[in-house]
Design an enzyme around this catalytic site. Structure first.
Site, PDB file in Angstrom:
ATOM      1  N   CYS A  41       0.830  -1.213   0.000  1.00 17.80           N
ATOM      2  CA  CYS A  41       0.000   0.000   0.000  1.00 17.80           C
ATOM      3  C   CYS A  41       0.860   1.257   0.000  1.00 17.80           C
ATOM      4  O   CYS A  41       0.527   2.256   0.640  1.00 17.80           O
ATOM      5  CB  CYS A  41      -0.950   0.016   1.196  1.00 17.80           C
ATOM      6  SG  CYS A  41      -2.161  -1.316   1.199  1.00 17.80           S
ATOM      7  N   ASN A  42       1.975   1.206  -0.711  1.00 19.08           N
ATOM      8  CA  ASN A  42       2.865   2.364  -0.812  1.00 19.08           C
ATOM      9  C   ASN A  42       3.436   2.386  -2.227  1.00 19.08           C
ATOM     10  O   ASN A  42       4.593   2.044  -2.462  1.00 19.08           O
ATOM     11  CB  ASN A  42       3.983   2.281   0.235  1.00 19.08           C
ATOM     12  CG  ASN A  42       4.770   3.574   0.343  1.00 19.08           C
ATOM     13  OD1 ASN A  42       4.858   4.352  -0.614  1.00 19.08           O
ATOM     14  ND2 ASN A  42       5.361   3.806   1.499  1.00 19.08           N
TER      15      ASN A  42
END
Length: 828
Positions: free
Chosen positions: A415-416
């Site tokens: 999630c980055n």
């Protein structure tokens, strides 16, 4: 240097002295974390673990005390209110601040805290006389931070992504005195620690941003507020809000404490609380309102104003016990930071020094520094593994192999996306092309055109041990380093000072796996072909298996009818646990010992298992049975299916054998599922039973024999496992149809085939996981044959092909398959 000698506790102790928390750390782990015995849990950045005493203490607390809704004034309500307020104070105390400086707003997690700020911040649109608000965020930020730009943009703010390289660029020009009077509010959000690489960003940036000295964007007139995403940081590091006076701080408690989940907080600096405003008000957030008039007065207390409805008060109360355990075991957050950093630094040093026999590095590590200090680096190590040619090994293969060793890691982009793009060199155009190629966040598409779409992350928690590091490092060397394994002393910083003089590169003596070629040959040995006995003049069907209960034992037959969903009665039933979740051999290997037998004359499915009396359930559900037993909704591979419970007798029998509450359910005859895999452009839909992907799975004996050959060539490295015979290997792949083929893996190139007089379409390859390591005769788990299969088929590890039966138009689906039938394959 000898890699094996470096993987010892003695070497680790020489490199780092801050291990454990005094006393007998091993006893604490064995007492409080018994559920992880034999496992190496290395995903603490996603969710850390909780000690078992927390659950016991919390259970006793809520069992002995009467906690009511805190929005009332009864004795039970007041007890809840006072206990929750005590927890608020304890949270502030943990971050070295007080209620006079900050308030605590409980949320469902860090994401909800960030969203609350985005929704409540007074974004201002640009006008002719004033510039609009700016929302600055670090590109090395979690998705939940980047997602704030949608809300801010809708309210007129301009989003300004800031790269880590630019974050310390000084604002240009002097701040004029009239700038301070400008009412335009701006927000700068950045992570205290990258959840991708573990890089810690200087907390003094908070003061720099508020003073408009840090980044050129900060030169914009107006008042700058700082939102600190502290979720990754606070899991293993102290955060002192007196030294780092951020206006807003978002945290998730399960990342810090493990329990409870679904609970986070937004810490708001009191002198910044007044700028927040919200339109919605829920139960408990209003001091007064009128239902017939637009009249609303918010609660005076900031926490009350923003906690819509009743807070999750029992979970909040659990924080008391989690904080108690944390401090009782570790002493303080500084000790945790020292302990976890030492483990991460040691793992980094050895992994970065590990090389293939040809001297090429095994790992490409993604970090800004070299783990010099816990003030600049958190206990996160991000990397990709490479083969001896320097090619990236897909993270899905690493994850799959790690599961064989009971090692729990994280893979993907975490999630980055910003950090993932930066470290892996993925352009925006490549990201879009990857999406077009079918890759989305969270899937297992790890390579597109040979380039990685993500990476592997290991992260440590306060209960992590040296053995976790050791097990992980041995795993990498055993599965992914080509022999002879070597160590690059130049990469191994600090080791020369504490170990003997550098030695020549040496081979790891035990437990290492050699790479083998596609024919199963090891090292430089000359290739050997398959034995002539494995060559056959024709393809024939040698075995037919049905699996009446999903993930239970096979039932072998010689002649069997083809039904509308596949072989008749195949995967018509499944076992679910006490929560109604489907059980598989991944979770419960003993399922393979449950041997169902289909007996059509008596309309019974017989259940047998070692040490148990046989029982039976009806093969066909009459209307009376259907109405007597509960109809329920279940999920199979994300598909919702209607099922019928098979009654208490079967539930008791299975629960006794498996040692946990469970029930037997069967697919309702009125329920259908579309096939996940099927021929492109098929005119009619293919429907499924409770199988995973397709109606049939077929494997080739010639392919099995090649895998056996690979295992045999690697047998001296197999940790004592006995060589598996052909039937044992066949049973592990749990196919419906086994054929005698001519060439190994030739079935991968077929588009159609006819077995006897029945035509099948090849729907695609079957991806394999650690479940093939379950011995179907005993329930024991082994690393083979997945290790040999992974060596033979790097990347997406597949074995066998899915088939669907689609009779010619106008022809009835009824057919019978028989052992010995001729198999006629067709290539595209």
């Amino acid at each position: 240097m000898d890699f094996q000698k470096l993987c010892t506790f003695e070497t680790f102790q020489r490199l780092w002295s801050h291990y454990g928390y005094g006393g007998n750390f091993r006893d604490v782990i064995e007492r409080e974390f018994t559920r992880i015995k034999g496992a190496a849990y290395l995903d603490h950045a996603a969710a850390t673990l909780y000690p078992e005493c927390v659950v016991r203490d919390h259970c006793q607390d809520i069992s002995r005390n009467l906690y009511g809704n805190p929005h009332s004034h009864s004795p039970s309500s007041r007890l809840t209110h006072d206990t929750v307020e005590r927890v608020r104070y304890r949270v502030l105390q943990h971050f070295n601040t007080t209620p006079e400086e900050y308030c605590v707003i409980f949320t469902s997690g860090c994401t909800a805290a960030l969203k609350l700020v985005a929704e409540s911040f007074p974004w201002r649109r640009a006008s002719r006389s004033e510039a609009g608000s700016l929302f600055c965020y670090l590109t090395d930020s979690h998705t939940s931070v980047v997602g704030m730009r949608g809300l801010s943009a809708a309210r007129g703010a301009a989003a300004v992504p800031v790269s880590p390289q630019d974050v310390e660029s000084r604002a240009t020009g002097a701040v004029r005195g009239d700038d301070a009077a400008c009412p335009t509010p701006h927000l700068f959000c950045y992570p205290a620690q990258s959840n991708f690489s573990g890089r810690k960003y200087p907390l003094e940036h908070v003061r720099g941003i508020r003073a408009r000295r840090l980044h050129p964007a900060c030169a914009h007139r107006g008042r700058w507020f700082v939102l600190l995403d502290a979720a990754s940081h606070v899991g293993c590091s102290p955060l002192d809000l007196r030294e780092c006076p951020a206006d807003f701080v978002a945290v998730s408690f399960y990342k810090m404490l493990g329990f409870p989940t679904g609970l986070g907080a937004l810490l708001v600096r009191n002198d910044a609380a007044g700028v927040l405003a919200k339109a919605y008000f829920g139960g408990g957030t209003a001091a007064a309102y009128l239902s017939a008039e637009d009249y609303y007065v918010p609660a005076a207390n900031v926490s009350d104003r923003y906690e819509d409805g009743t807070v999750s008060f029992l979970d909040i109360i659990a924080l008391n016990h989690s904080f108690d355990a944390l401090y009782r075991i570790t002493g303080n957050m500084h000790n945790i930071q020292q302990h976890t950093f030492g483990l991460a630094r040691y793992t980094y040093m050895l992994l970065s020094s590990l090389c293939h026999g040809n001297g090429r590095p095994v790992a490409q590590i993604y970090s800004e520094g070299r783990f010099e200090s816990p003030s600049t680096q958190g206990p996160i190590l991000n990397f990709n593994l490479m083969d001896s040619n320097g090619q990236i090994i897909g993270y899905s293969q690493v994850d799959r192999m790690a599961s064989l060793y009971n090692i729990h890691i994280r893979t993907g982009c975490f999630c980055n996306t910003g950090a993932c793009q930066s470290f892996l060199g993925i352009t925006d155009q490549q990201m879009k092309r990857n999406l077009q190629a079918g890759h989305v966040c969270g899937d297992s598409v790890d390579l597109v055109d040979g380039q990685p779409t993500g990476s592997v992350r290991v992260s440590f928690g306060y209960m992590s041990t040296f053995e976790d590091c050791q097990k992980f490092l041995h795993f990498v060397a055993e599965c992914f380093a080509e022999k002879p394994v070597t160590v690059d002393p130049a990469r191994l910083e600090g080791v020369r000072a504490v170990t003997a003089a550098a030695q020549s590169p040496t081979e790891v003596p035990n437990g290492e796996i050699k790479r083998v070629d596609e024919n199963g040959n090891r090292g430089e040995a000359s290739p050997e072909g398959l034995d002539s006995n494995s060559r056959r003049e024709a393809h024939t069907l040698t075995n037919i298996y049905i699996y009446p209960i999903k993930s239970c034992g096979a039932f072998e037959v010689r002649d069997w009818p083809v039904g509308p969903l596949g072989l008749l009665y195949d995967r018509g039933w499944m076992v679910v646990n006490g929560n109604g979740v489907c059980l598989s051999q991944k979770r419960e290997a003993r399922l393979c010992l449950v041997r169902p037998r289909v007996h059509p004359p008596s309309n019974k499915l017989l259940l047998q298992a070692p040490g148990m009396d046989s029982i039976s359930v009806p093969l066909e559900n009459s209307r009376q049975v259907h109405t007597r037993h509960q109809v329920c909704q279940s999920k199979v591979c994300s598909d919702r299916v209607e099922t019928v419970d098979c009654g208490d007798e079967a539930a008791r029998w299975l629960s006794e054998f498996l040692g946990q509450p469970c029930r037997l359910i069967r697919q309702s005859p009125d329920s259908t599922r579309d096939a996940k895999k099927g021929p492109v452009g098929a005119a009619t839909s293919t429907f499924l039973s409770l199988v995973n992907e397709a109606q049939y799975l077929m494997i080739n004996r010639a392919s099995v024999e090649l895998i056996q050959k690979l295992m045999s060539s690697r047998q001296d490295y197999s940790e004592g496992d006995q060589l598996l015979d052909t039937q044992n290997v066949i049973s592990r792949f749990r196919a419906n149809l086994v054929i005698a083929g001519v060439e190994p893996f030739e079935e991968d190139n077929w588009s159609h085939l006819i077995i006897g007089n029945t035509r099948f379409v090849v729907a695609g390859p079957c991806a394999r996981c650690q479940m093939v390591g379950v011995d179907q005769d005993t329930g024991a788990k082994t690393k083979e044959p997945l290790m040999s299969l992974s060596a033979r088929r790097p990347g997406k590890v597949t074995f066998g092909v899915y088939l669907s039966h689609q009779p010619p138009s106008g022809e009835a689906a009824a057919a019978v398959l028989s052992v010995g039938s001729l198999v006629r394959p067709q290539a595209p």
